[in-house]
Design an enzyme around this catalytic site. Structure first.
Site, PDB file in Angstrom:
ATOM      1  N   GLY A  60     167.599  78.658 105.305  1.00  0.00           N
ATOM      2  CA  GLY A  60     168.688  78.729 104.111  1.00  0.00           C
ATOM      3  C   GLY A  60     168.231  80.142 103.511  1.00  0.00           C
ATOM      4  CD  GLU A  61     167.810  84.460 101.280  1.00  0.00           C
ATOM      5  OE1 GLU A  61     168.293  84.753 102.357  1.00  0.00           O
ATOM      6  OE2 GLU A  61     166.888  84.986 100.838  1.00  0.00           O
ATOM      7  CB  SER A  62     162.816  81.879 101.089  1.00  0.00           C
ATOM      8  OG  SER A  62     162.692  83.381 101.094  1.00  0.00           O
ATOM      9  CB  CYS A  93     164.396  79.845 109.002  1.00  0.00           C
ATOM     10  SG  CYS A  93     165.015  81.782 109.094  1.00  0.00           S
ATOM     11  NE  ARG A 123     162.753  86.638 102.245  1.00  0.00           N
ATOM     12  CZ  ARG A 123     163.666  87.308 101.225  1.00  0.00           C
ATOM     13  NH1 ARG A 123     163.264  88.246 100.734  1.00  0.00           N
ATOM     14  NH2 ARG A 123     164.788  86.869 101.331  1.00  0.00           N
ATOM     15  CG  HIS A 221     167.500  78.034 112.160  1.00  0.00           C
ATOM     16  ND1 HIS A 221     167.574  77.646 110.822  1.00  0.00           N
ATOM     17  CD2 HIS A 221     167.461  79.689 111.744  1.00  0.00           C
ATOM     18  CE1 HIS A 221     167.528  78.476 109.845  1.00  0.00           C
ATOM     19  NE2 HIS A 221     167.357  79.691 110.557  1.00  0.00           N
ATOM     20  CD  GLU A 223     167.438  74.009 111.559  1.00  0.00           C
ATOM     21  OE1 GLU A 223     166.440  74.060 112.232  1.00  0.00           O
ATOM     22  OE2 GLU A 223     167.833  75.018 110.780  1.00  0.00           O
TER      23      GLU A 223
HETATM   24  N1  GLN Z   1     167.975  81.515 108.286  1.00  0.00           N
HETATM   25  C1  GLN Z   1     167.134  81.379 107.294  1.00  0.00           C
HETATM   26  O1  GLN Z   1     166.535  80.514 106.913  1.00  0.00           O
HETATM   27  C2  GLN Z   1     166.836  83.151 106.771  1.00  0.00           C
HETATM   28  C3  GLN Z   1     165.681  83.230 105.709  1.00  0.00           C
HETATM   29  C4  GLN Z   1     165.728  84.216 104.908  1.00  0.00           C
HETATM   30  N2  GLN Z   1     165.966  85.580 105.364  1.00  0.00           N
HETATM   31  C5  GLN Z   1     164.816  84.165 103.994  1.00  0.00           C
HETATM   32  O2  GLN Z   1     163.881  84.894 103.702  1.00  0.00           O
HETATM   33  O3  GLN Z   1     164.693  83.147 103.086  1.00  0.00           O
END
Ligand code: GLN
Length: 254
Positions: A60-62, A93, A123, A221, A223
């Site tokens: 997702g997005e950390s 990810c 990242r 990923h 999943e």
């Molecule tokens: N697909 C992803 O989970 C991207 C990670 C995203 N770039 C992050 O730093 O959170």
């Protein structure tokens, strides 16, 4: 034995993990003599986390995930789970970013991490969303003769450095708590011939899967592939670690 596996459900690819966990459990454990059953739960609260034997932190997005986790007061419980209780955790990810002790190319002012893996991640190593790609990875831990695994890379991080273990002292700035995972960092997968951002061809070798004790992380990923092999492998690790703990407890009592 019923094993409760949580998927942190603050943001990101939660249901995809749950679906693949269900498939992996059905295909790999249905013949199991020990009658193992699994419960796969979404986790949004400390109470839900405490009921889990193992946890996946999804992609997702950390940065967003960290903000939500902070607001919900989940960071201490997550660190306790990973670094004090040493329960099995897998980050994909953004989940790998969360489980790293350090990250570079973070948002301005840094971002809060759970930690556990003595690595520094970079990242967005391959650029932005439109530079997402798929690459075949040969992952030895799945077995020598196994066919390559389709690695789906979406704004993916890579492990750029293995760092020396954290001291376990609480650091008020980074809000770290607890030691990192026991043992050394093992490189579990590399992506060969990686190209620099903007280049077509490359010959860099990026670390895209690592394990340290109870903590496992992948840049890509699984999943999103429909391929259950890594989920099945990880569930097997979870079962083995619980059996081992159970034995230790029984031996201590004996
Ligand atoms: N697909 C992803 O989970 C991207 C990670 C995203 N770039 C992050 O730093 O959170």
């Amino acid at each position: 034995m019923t094993i409760t596996v949580g998927v942190l459900a603050l943001q990101g690819g939660v249901i995809e993990h749950i679906n693949l966990l269900r498939q992996a459990a059905a295909s790999s454990f249905s013949q199991d003599n020990d009658q193992i059953t699994f419960a796969f739960n979404e986790v949004r609260t400390t109470e839900q986390l405490q009921k889990c034997d193992a946890l996946i932190i999804p992609g997702g997005e950390s940065t967003t995930m960290a903000i939500v986790a902070r607001r919900l007061g989940l960071f201490d419980a997550l660190r306790e789970f990973v670094k004090v209780q040493h329960k099995p955790v897998w980050g994909t990810c953004a989940g790998l970013v969360m489980l790293a002790e350090e990250a570079s190319a973070t948002k301005q002012g840094g971002q809060e991490l759970v930690g556990g893996l003595d690595v520094k991640v970079l990242r967005n190593r391959y650029g932005t969303q439109i530079q997402s790609f798929v690459a075949d990875l040969s992952l030895k831990f799945l077995g020598e003769d196994e066919k390559p695994f389709r690695g789906v890379f979406i704004r993916a991080p890579v492990v750029e450095e293995i760092i020396s273990p954290s001291s376990g002292v609480e650091d008020s700035h980074l809000k770290k708590k607890g030691k990192s995972a026991d043992g050394a960092v093992e490189i579990m997968g590399v992506y060969k011939n990686a190209a620099k951002v903007g280049e077509e061809q490359g010959d860099e070798e990026d670390i895209v899967a690592v394990r340290q004790g109870n903590v496992f992380g992948t840049s890509f990923h699984p999943e999103l592939t429909g391929d259950v092999r890594i989920h099945a492998w990880w569930l097997r690790q979870v079962v083995d670690s619980l059996r081992h703990k159970d034995l230790v407890v029984r031996n201590d009592r004996a």
